[in-house]
Design a protein around this motif. Structure first.
Motif, PDB file in Angstrom:
ATOM      1  N   PRO A  86      74.420  42.662  85.550  1.00 39.91           N
ATOM      2  CA  PRO A  86      74.312  43.262  84.213  1.00 39.91           C
ATOM      3  C   PRO A  86      72.855  43.451  83.798  1.00 39.91           C
ATOM      4  O   PRO A  86      71.989  42.637  84.112  1.00 39.91           O
ATOM      5  CB  PRO A  86      74.995  42.242  83.302  1.00 39.91           C
ATOM      6  N   VAL A  87      72.617  44.546  83.100  1.00 42.08           N
ATOM      7  CA  VAL A  87      71.276  44.901  82.628  1.00 42.08           C
ATOM      8  C   VAL A  87      71.154  44.467  81.171  1.00 42.08           C
ATOM      9  O   VAL A  87      72.064  44.688  80.367  1.00 42.08           O
ATOM     10  CB  VAL A  87      71.044  46.423  82.764  1.00 42.08           C
ATOM     11  N   ILE A  88      70.014  43.867  80.863  1.00 44.95           N
ATOM     12  CA  ILE A  88      69.770  43.418  79.487  1.00 44.95           C
ATOM     13  C   ILE A  88      69.745  44.625  78.557  1.00 44.95           C
ATOM     14  O   ILE A  88      69.118  45.631  78.835  1.00 44.95           O
ATOM     15  CB  ILE A  88      68.440  42.642  79.409  1.00 44.95           C
ATOM     16  N   LYS A 114      93.408  50.125  79.821  1.00 48.09           N
ATOM     17  CA  LYS A 114      93.515  48.714  80.234  1.00 48.09           C
ATOM     18  C   LYS A 114      93.506  47.837  78.988  1.00 48.09           C
ATOM     19  O   LYS A 114      93.094  48.266  77.910  1.00 48.09           O
ATOM     20  CB  LYS A 114      92.337  48.301  81.133  1.00 48.09           C
ATOM     21  N   GLU A 115      93.936  46.582  79.144  1.00 46.91           N
ATOM     22  CA  GLU A 115      93.926  45.644  78.001  1.00 46.91           C
ATOM     23  C   GLU A 115      92.489  45.230  77.699  1.00 46.91           C
ATOM     24  O   GLU A 115      91.870  44.491  78.464  1.00 46.91           O
ATOM     25  CB  GLU A 115      94.794  44.423  78.311  1.00 46.91           C
ATOM     26  N   HIS A 116      91.972  45.705  76.586  1.00 54.37           N
ATOM     27  CA  HIS A 116      90.581  45.453  76.195  1.00 54.37           C
ATOM     28  C   HIS A 116      90.492  44.124  75.437  1.00 54.37           C
ATOM     29  O   HIS A 116      91.192  43.911  74.467  1.00 54.37           O
ATOM     30  CB  HIS A 116      90.090  46.611  75.317  1.00 54.37           C
ATOM     31  N   ILE A 117      89.600  43.234  75.869  1.00 57.64           N
ATOM     32  CA  ILE A 117      89.414  41.931  75.215  1.00 57.64           C
ATOM     33  C   ILE A 117      88.267  41.997  74.224  1.00 57.64           C
ATOM     34  O   ILE A 117      88.369  41.485  73.110  1.00 57.64           O
ATOM     35  CB  ILE A 117      89.159  40.828  76.262  1.00 57.64           C
ATOM     36  N   GLY A 118      87.168  42.626  74.623  1.00 58.44           N
ATOM     37  CA  GLY A 118      86.022  42.699  73.731  1.00 58.44           C
ATOM     38  C   GLY A 118      84.887  43.504  74.321  1.00 58.44           C
ATOM     39  O   GLY A 118      84.847  43.789  75.513  1.00 58.44           O
ATOM     40  N   THR A 119      83.942  43.844  73.446  1.00 58.29           N
ATOM     41  CA  THR A 119      82.745  44.584  73.832  1.00 58.29           C
ATOM     42  C   THR A 119      81.548  43.655  73.656  1.00 58.29           C
ATOM     43  O   THR A 119      81.440  42.955  72.652  1.00 58.29           O
ATOM     44  CB  THR A 119      82.582  45.832  72.945  1.00 58.29           C
ATOM     45  N   PHE A 120      80.671  43.665  74.651  1.00 59.18           N
ATOM     46  CA  PHE A 120      79.565  42.711  74.671  1.00 59.18           C
ATOM     47  C   PHE A 120      78.257  43.389  75.038  1.00 59.18           C
ATOM     48  O   PHE A 120      78.248  44.433  75.695  1.00 59.18           O
ATOM     49  CB  PHE A 120      79.848  41.596  75.689  1.00 59.18           C
ATOM     50  N   LYS A 121      77.179  42.756  74.611  1.00 59.11           N
ATOM     51  CA  LYS A 121      75.835  43.218  74.949  1.00 59.11           C
ATOM     52  C   LYS A 121      75.058  42.004  75.450  1.00 59.11           C
ATOM     53  O   LYS A 121      75.122  40.928  74.850  1.00 59.11           O
ATOM     54  CB  LYS A 121      75.169  43.810  73.702  1.00 59.11           C
ATOM     55  N   LEU A 122      74.341  42.166  76.547  1.00 60.77           N
ATOM     56  CA  LEU A 122      73.552  41.079  77.120  1.00 60.77           C
ATOM     57  C   LEU A 122      72.161  41.101  76.488  1.00 60.77           C
ATOM     58  O   LEU A 122      71.470  42.118  76.520  1.00 60.77           O
ATOM     59  CB  LEU A 122      73.458  41.239  78.637  1.00 60.77           C
ATOM     60  N   ASN A 123      71.746  39.957  75.884  1.00 63.59           N
ATOM     61  CA  ASN A 123      70.414  39.929  75.269  1.00 63.59           C
ATOM     62  C   ASN A 123      69.388  39.350  76.244  1.00 63.59           C
ATOM     63  O   ASN A 123      69.727  38.974  77.372  1.00 63.59           O
ATOM     64  CB  ASN A 123      70.430  39.191  73.932  1.00 63.59           C
ATOM     65  N   SER A 124      68.141  39.285  75.823  1.00 68.22           N
ATOM     66  CA  SER A 124      67.056  38.862  76.714  1.00 68.22           C
ATOM     67  C   SER A 124      67.137  37.393  77.109  1.00 68.22           C
ATOM     68  O   SER A 124      66.491  36.974  78.059  1.00 68.22           O
ATOM     69  CB  SER A 124      65.704  39.138  76.049  1.00 68.22           C
ATOM     70  N   GLU A 125      67.927  36.618  76.396  1.00 67.72           N
ATOM     71  CA  GLU A 125      68.101  35.201  76.742  1.00 67.72           C
ATOM     72  C   GLU A 125      69.304  34.991  77.674  1.00 67.72           C
ATOM     73  O   GLU A 125      69.756  33.872  77.859  1.00 67.72           O
ATOM     74  CB  GLU A 125      68.293  34.379  75.464  1.00 67.72           C
ATOM     75  N   LYS A 126      69.846  36.108  78.199  1.00 69.65           N
ATOM     76  CA  LYS A 126      71.030  36.108  79.071  1.00 69.65           C
ATOM     77  C   LYS A 126      72.265  35.602  78.342  1.00 69.65           C
ATOM     78  O   LYS A 126      73.155  34.995  78.922  1.00 69.65           O
ATOM     79  CB  LYS A 126      70.795  35.260  80.341  1.00 69.65           C
ATOM     80  N   LYS A 127      72.298  35.846  77.058  1.00 72.88           N
ATOM     81  CA  LYS A 127      73.445  35.449  76.243  1.00 72.88           C
ATOM     82  C   LYS A 127      74.232  36.700  75.890  1.00 72.88           C
ATOM     83  O   LYS A 127      73.663  37.715  75.499  1.00 72.88           O
ATOM     84  CB  LYS A 127      72.952  34.736  74.969  1.00 72.88           C
ATOM     85  N   TRP A 128      75.545  36.609  76.025  1.00 70.03           N
ATOM     86  CA  TRP A 128      76.416  37.736  75.705  1.00 70.03           C
ATOM     87  C   TRP A 128      76.708  37.732  74.209  1.00 70.03           C
ATOM     88  O   TRP A 128      77.210  36.754  73.669  1.00 70.03           O
ATOM     89  CB  TRP A 128      77.716  37.642  76.480  1.00 70.03           C
ATOM     90  N   ILE A 129      76.418  38.839  73.559  1.00 72.83           N
ATOM     91  CA  ILE A 129      76.654  38.994  72.121  1.00 72.83           C
ATOM     92  C   ILE A 129      77.930  39.816  71.946  1.00 72.83           C
ATOM     93  O   ILE A 129      78.019  40.947  72.464  1.00 72.83           O
ATOM     94  CB  ILE A 129      75.471  39.715  71.432  1.00 72.83           C
ATOM     95  N   HIS A 130      78.909  39.235  71.268  1.00 76.92           N
ATOM     96  CA  HIS A 130      80.165  39.930  71.025  1.00 76.92           C
ATOM     97  C   HIS A 130      79.953  40.984  69.947  1.00 76.92           C
ATOM     98  O   HIS A 130      79.491  40.668  68.847  1.00 76.92           O
ATOM     99  CB  HIS A 130      81.246  38.935  70.608  1.00 76.92           C
ATOM    100  N   LEU A 131      80.289  42.218  70.258  1.00 73.57           N
ATOM    101  CA  LEU A 131      80.133  43.308  69.295  1.00 73.57           C
ATOM    102  C   LEU A 131      81.497  43.639  68.688  1.00 73.57           C
ATOM    103  O   LEU A 131      82.473  43.708  69.430  1.00 73.57           O
ATOM    104  CB  LEU A 131      79.557  44.552  69.988  1.00 73.57           C
ATOM    105  N   PRO A 132      81.545  43.874  67.398  1.00 75.24           N
ATOM    106  CA  PRO A 132      82.843  44.205  66.772  1.00 75.24           C
ATOM    107  C   PRO A 132      83.335  45.581  67.147  1.00 75.24           C
ATOM    108  O   PRO A 132      82.643  46.438  67.552  1.00 75.24           O
ATOM    109  CB  PRO A 132      82.555  44.115  65.286  1.00 75.24           C
TER     110      PRO A 132
END
Length: 132
Positions: A86-88, A114-132
């Motif tokens: 994954p790319v930041i 497909k069954e969608h669970i959520g949308t996410f963005k990878l930040n610079s700390e390698k943490k996945w941020i859940h997007l609404p």
């Protein structure tokens, strides 16, 4: 017979007439000595401090709940299957397959059935941020 002084006159055998140097009123016209009502002061103080503690506790509790939710989303994404690095800053979508495992994809939920669970963005700390 002894020389008697009236009750309203302050006289000491050692100091004489010393009413002017005493820290309290000595005449009938002097202001009354009143004891401060510390019970109400203490109860108001306790009430105010308890409100502050309750407010801080609720704030910390909300931060803790947010942290737990963030941890659970990150655990879910990191435990899913993906065959790319994954790319930041990129947006990714998490899906559940028919076989029951979770996988990460670049394809959006409107472009795929497909069954969608959520949308996410990878930040610079390698943490996945859940997007609404």
């Amino acid at each position: 017979m002894e020389d008697k002084k009236p009750d309203n006159i302050v006289y000491s055998e050692t100091d004489g007439y010393n009413a002017s140097i005493l820290p309290y009123g000595t005449s009938v016209g002097a202001p009354a000595i009143r004891v401060d009502d510390l019970v109400s002061w203490k109860s108001r103080g306790i009430t105010n401090v308890n409100k502050q503690f309750a407010s801080k506790f609720d704030e910390l509790k909300a931060q803790y709940q947010s942290l737990i939710e963030e941890f659970e989303w990150n655990e879910l994404v990191y435990n899913s299957k993906f065959s790319f690095e994954p790319v930041i800053g990129e947006i990714y979508h998490l899906y559940r397959s028919q076989e029951g495992f979770d996988f990460l994809s670049l394809i959006g939920p409107k472009e795929w059935n497909k069954e969608h669970i959520g949308t996410f963005k990878l930040n610079s700390e390698k943490k996945w941020i859940h997007l609404p």
